[in-house]
Structure formats: C-alpha cells, structure tokens
Scaffold this motif. Structure first.
Motif, short mmCIF file in Angstrom:
data_model
loop_
_atom_site.label_atom_id
_atom_site.label_comp_id
_atom_site.label_asym_id
_atom_site.label_seq_id
_atom_site.Cartn_x
_atom_site.Cartn_y
_atom_site.Cartn_z
N ASP B 109 -71.66 48.18 8.55
CA ASP B 109 -70.76 48.61 7.47
C ASP B 109 -70.64 47.47 6.47
OD1 ASP B 109 -70.20 51.10 8.45
OD2 ASP B 109 -68.05 50.80 8.64
N LEU B 110 -70.97 47.76 5.22
CA LEU B 110 -70.85 46.76 4.15
C LEU B 110 -69.65 47.10 3.27
CD1 LEU B 110 -72.10 44.54 2.17
CD2 LEU B 110 -73.20 46.48 1.04
N VAL B 111 -68.77 46.14 3.03
CA VAL B 111 -67.70 46.29 2.03
C VAL B 111 -67.97 45.24 0.96
CG1 VAL B 111 -65.21 46.22 1.63
CG2 VAL B 111 -66.09 46.99 3.84
N ALA B 112 -67.94 45.65 -0.31
CA ALA B 112 -68.24 44.69 -1.37
C ALA B 112 -67.57 45.10 -2.67
CB ALA B 112 -69.75 44.60 -1.59
N PRO B 113 -67.14 44.11 -3.47
CA PRO B 113 -66.64 44.42 -4.82
C PRO B 113 -67.77 45.05 -5.64
CG PRO B 113 -66.12 42.15 -4.20
CD PRO B 113 -67.08 42.67 -3.17
N ALA B 114 -67.41 45.98 -6.51
CA ALA B 114 -68.42 46.72 -7.27
C ALA B 114 -69.24 45.83 -8.19
CB ALA B 114 -67.77 47.85 -8.07
N ASP B 143 -72.78 52.12 6.78
CA ASP B 143 -72.12 52.74 5.64
C ASP B 143 -71.75 51.64 4.65
OD1 ASP B 143 -70.99 54.66 4.02
OD2 ASP B 143 -69.75 55.52 5.59
N THR B 144 -71.43 52.04 3.41
CA THR B 144 -71.03 51.08 2.39
C THR B 144 -69.76 51.59 1.71
OG1 THR B 144 -72.36 52.18 0.73
CG2 THR B 144 -73.41 50.39 1.89
N ALA B 145 -68.94 50.66 1.24
CA ALA B 145 -67.72 51.03 0.51
C ALA B 145 -67.32 49.88 -0.39
CB ALA B 145 -66.60 51.37 1.48
N GLY B 146 -66.57 50.19 -1.44
CA GLY B 146 -66.03 49.16 -2.32
C GLY B 146 -64.83 48.50 -1.68
N GLU B 151 -67.56 41.89 3.01
CA GLU B 151 -67.41 41.97 4.46
C GLU B 151 -68.61 42.69 5.06
OE1 GLU B 151 -63.99 44.09 5.79
OE2 GLU B 151 -62.70 43.18 4.27
#
Lengths: 333, 333
Positions: B109-114, B143-146, B151
């Motif tokens: 799972d990737l979380v990143a600022p846009a 999965d990916t999310a903003g 993270e």
C-alpha cells in the motif's frame, strides 16, 4: 527543434511529472513494469485481488488483497470509530467478494497520532472485528506506528478452488451485465455502512456462470470501463435499467440521481457479466436465493474495444465520459 | 472518596488516556482482546509473524506479516528513494527470517502526497523490487492513495513446514542466547542498508536446534525482554559478549558504544536461543556455513521470569532497564 533538445525537454518533463498529473491508474501501470511477476502468480497487479498458488496446496488458490482507509480521504475526521473500522474490514471483504473468494485471515496496520484517545482506537477495532467476524475473516496480527492522521491498512487472505476465481478480464461481447443492490448512495452514508456481497460473490462463483466480475469502488461507469478494457471488449449501458438508490433520488448538490448512480464511487456492489444463454436462469435462481438483494440487468458487453456507450430512453447511443474516482486526481463529475 | 465518585473518575481517566500514555505494547495487548483468534490460527497477535494453516495444505503453514515505513518515522524526508523501498521490503523479510520462513508474496500500500514526482515513487519501487527479488519475494499487488506524507505498508506471505516456525515463546532457562552480526549501527545508516537474515533464519530452523527466535527491531535489550516474557523465563546478558558494531564504536552523541548496541532499535539481526548441549555444535556449523556473518554468544536464559539482568567485566549482576524503541512513546535512553 533539434532532436537532442526535444529529448532533453521530454526527460525534464518526466522528471517534473507528479503523481497527480499522471493519475492512479497510469501510475500503477508504470509501477507494475518494475515488479516482475514470478513464482506461482496466477493473477498479479491489476485485478481486484492477486491470485497465487503454492505447489503444496492441491485444491485451493490463495487470494490476496489490501486496502487503505485514511482520515480525510476515506472518512471524515469526526466519524464514528465503529463505522471507520467497519469500513476498513468491509473494503477488503468486498474485494474478496469480487473474485468469489472465501475470507480467511487479515492483518491490520494502524497509523495514529500519539494523542489519539485509546477508546477511539478500541472503537475502530470493535468495528473491524464485528465486520470481519460476520464474514469469517480472522484478524491475526498487524503493526502500529505514529503518524499525522489516522489510517488503517487492511491486508486480507482468502481462498478459491483452483482456477475458479472470477477475474475482470473474462467478459465477452454480448454478455449480459448485472449489478447487485442499488447505486449512488455512497455520499449519503452507504460508503460507511455497506454490507460486502460475499455470499453473493461466492454463489455466483459456485454457479460457474459469470465470465467476469468487479466490485464497484470507483463508480459504476468507471469500473465497467475497466472490465471492458481488461476483457478487450466494449460495453453498452441501458440507462433505464440502472438501479438508482433512494438516497441518490433525493438528489442533493445539483446533480441528477442517474449521475450519482453512474459516477459516484464506493457503492461496493458487484458488477458481473454472464453469457446471454445463462442469464435468465441465473436471474431466476437469484430471486429464490437472495430475496432482499436486488439484481439488475444494466446492459451488455459489445465488440467495440474499450468503447463504453450508454443508451437512453430516446434510443440514442452516446459515448460515456470517464468520471469515476481516481486517487491523486480526485473526482469532479 | 465515595465509591461512585472514584468509579466516575476512573472511567473519565480511561476516556482521556491517549495511545502515547498507554504505549504500543499495552495498546496491542488491549486490541488483541477485541480480536478473537479462530480458524486455523497457530500463532496470532504478539509474535514476529502470524502463523496460519489451511486444511487443504498438508505440508506448509503460512506466515503473515506487515510493516509500515513512514516518512519522518522510519526515514527522513530527503532520503534516497531506492533506500526507502529497500527498507520497506527488508522489514517484512526480517520478520519472515525471524520465524525461519521462506518468502513468497507481498502486497504494497502506497500513500503519497499528490505532488510527489513520479520518478521518486519509481525509485522507491525499484528499491522494493530489488530487495524483494533477491530473497524470492514477489510483489503481486497492493493499493495507492493520497495522503499528507509518504508511506509504504508492506504485507508479506511466507511459508514454513507444518509446525516448524520458530516462535518467541519457546526459550527455556539455561538456553544459550546468540545474536547474528553486530549491534548498534542503525543510527549510522544500517537501518536503511541492512540485509535481512533470511538464509540464516531458514538454516537455523532447518537444523531444529533453536528454541526461540526474534529479529532485533526495537533494541537488543528490549527484544530479549520480550522473548523472556513470552517464554516465561528471565535472561542474563554478558556485556563482554555483545558484538558492538564499528559504527557504534565511533560513539557520537555522548552515549557509550555498548548503550547503542543494547538499546538502539533497527539492527535487524536475529537473536535466538539454543539448549546448552546443542550450542557448541551449532556454533561450529555456523562458522563453516556463514563465513561473513558473525555469530556471538551474548548470554543465557534464566529462571527469573521476566527478569532481565546483565553482568559486566566486574562480575556484578545488575537489572537492565527497558530502553528499546516503542511507538507512540518514542525512545530516549
């Protein structure tokens, strides 16, 4: 412009491209190229779940999926902890439902600011445990870390009999498109209170009639487009057949109920395709089996590769714009 | 004070308790009570990994683990993307090593600022893929999310032959305590560049000599205490036997090299216990098998339940304070 200059500018441009400009789907496609798929991988990156197989299990494939639930993205900061936990478990369960899998185990990574009240975290885990337990998913571990906002990352393992997972990529032209339940209620709260369609997904898989399946997380129009693209087909939606939810009917915010039903994400219903000759029997069997969950014919697959059209009451075909939710870019239909 | 008032104050107090006040371990213990462990769970919450079993796999148990890697917690904001990805894969691999498992598949799972540059994300995934590939771990999805900061949450599946996972809870009084490699180099950069001890963990498991094992993530003193607590034993560390790394020897920041080796987290070495009668043979076999990775006797388990002491060159025994890293509370030995 000299070729060297063009090349330089292209390279510079790529260097400056952000993931907002690229969008989630293009990003996943690029990242997928960096990740070789070897070793017992039946289905890797790109479907609802990954499907894998060990040589030592002679009867079942394993189904792996993960979903984040992030404060400010997937739920509002003041949301009830129980509903946040419920949603976090519900999202992976919906993914498992979409391939017809049976849930087994999950891990949960918790990220939280250090000043979060313990009771809030416990409320979230009660919601997680309740939803997981109802569907036979056991939470066996995970990890915790400090962070700027509250996040849950749930990783789930399920199983399907060897080679029986229903993928996004199996639809054929002329297949009938079905959806479960009703669409467009997520903004009125359904995104927190949905019941993942596990019983339905497993029943559909066991009947062996469906050629493809997906759970509706990004919006029906957008998710159907993905099925069409991955199957190498097109699709034609019959607007009169869309099961618009009563919440969408109330129509706040100036958009039509149909627009909510077509484009809003997080319905967590199943969309699946069935060869024409099997469609009527499946519909009849469904009505006997699931008396409280609606099943609707919403259209059919077509030969026009990647081409998603809709037909209204006036009989005119129009191309459907792609308006589902995409992370990093957001949605503004 | 009247009983009703005391009760009210206790309830209020609990309501106001934050996870910082409670600390990570107490939080995990509380959350564990909310999560029933059923359905093929051999080892649930509390060990390095969860160990689970399906009825359809006659020869292997599955090993599940997850680890977050968060900007500002596990790596600095300006860190090289390749090293961030490498660490994210390395952490779950180290967990698998700690039970003697063989890596199979992972989700990320990737979380990143846009506004994150695409090239940065690609650098991270190159690091992930490189480390995973070296150890036979295939990244099959995620999965990916903003989000506000970068993270990665990596979930990994491995396997061990039925019932052969090495747990934290199996140490017996008098068992010899071994550690691999050298300790205390994490702050000088080892936390980003460690090589998970998979070959060693699997070799130790295959020999069948170790009674317990853990990977050193929170600090040697703290992790040994967990082995002692979970095994219902005590431990005695011989300070002269601690393999202090050359990085810790350089001793920046006013603390002694030994203090770094005992209390700093993220060594990602293995600590394991072996019955006395098997210890010498294991040491000899190790030196033939692993010529470049050190193995050190650092002490022995004792009967004093949960009681971790150390003995210095002067022969005096002193109680060891608990100074490892704990999330939400942090570390300040």
């Amino acid at each position: 412009m000299p070729e060297a200059v063009t090349e330089f500018l292209n390279a510079e441009c790529l260097l400056m491209t952000t993931i907002r400009q690229l969008g989630e789907r293009a990003l996943i496609k690029r990242l997928g190229r960096l990740l070789p798929q070897t070793r017992g991988v039946i289905v890797g990156i790109g479907d609802d779940c990954a499907i894998v197989r060990t040589v030592s299990d002679k009867s079942y494939d394993l189904v792996l999926t993960s979903d984040p639930v992030i404060e400010g993205v997937h739920f509002a900061a003041g949301e009830k902890p129980l509903l946040v936990g419920r949603k976090a478990a519900g999202r992976v369960l919906s993914d498992l439902a979409a391939v017809g899998a049976e849930p087994l185990w999950a891990l949960v990574d918790l990220v939280a600011p250090a000043d979060t009240p313990v009771t809030k975290i416990e409320g979230i885990y009660r919601g997680l445990a309740g939803m997981a337990g109802r569907h036979g998913l056991t939470i066996v571990g995970g990890d915790t870390a400090g962070g700027a906002c509250l996040e849950l990352h749930v990783f789930a393992v399920g199983r399907v009999p060897h080679g029986r997972a229903i993928l996004r990529s199996g639809a054929k032209p002329e297949d009938v498109v079905f959806v479960t339940g009703s669409l467009g209620g997520s903004r009125a709260g359904k995104h927190l209170r949905f019941e993942p369609r596990l019983a339905q997904g497993q029943w559909i898989r066991a009947r062996g009639a469906a050629s493809s399946m997906i759970d509706l997380s990004d919006g029906m129009a957008s998710d159907l487009r993905r099925v069409a693209e991955m199957s190498g087909t097109g699709a034609l939606i019959n607007l009169a057949g869309i099961p618009v939810s009563t919440e969408a009917m109330k129509g706040k915010g100036g958009r039509s109920p149909l627009s909510h039903a077509l484009f809003d994400g997080e319905d967590y219903e199943l969309l699946f395709t069935v060869p024409v000759r099997k469609a009527a029997a499946l519909e009849r069997a469904w009505r006997t089996k699931f008396t409280t969950v609606r099943l609707s014919r919403v259209g059919s697959m077509t030969a026009g590769r990647g081409n998603v059209k809709c037909v209204g009451p006036d009989g005119r075909h129009t191309l459907l714009k792609d308006g589902g939710y995409e992370h990093f870019i957001g949605s503004d239909t």
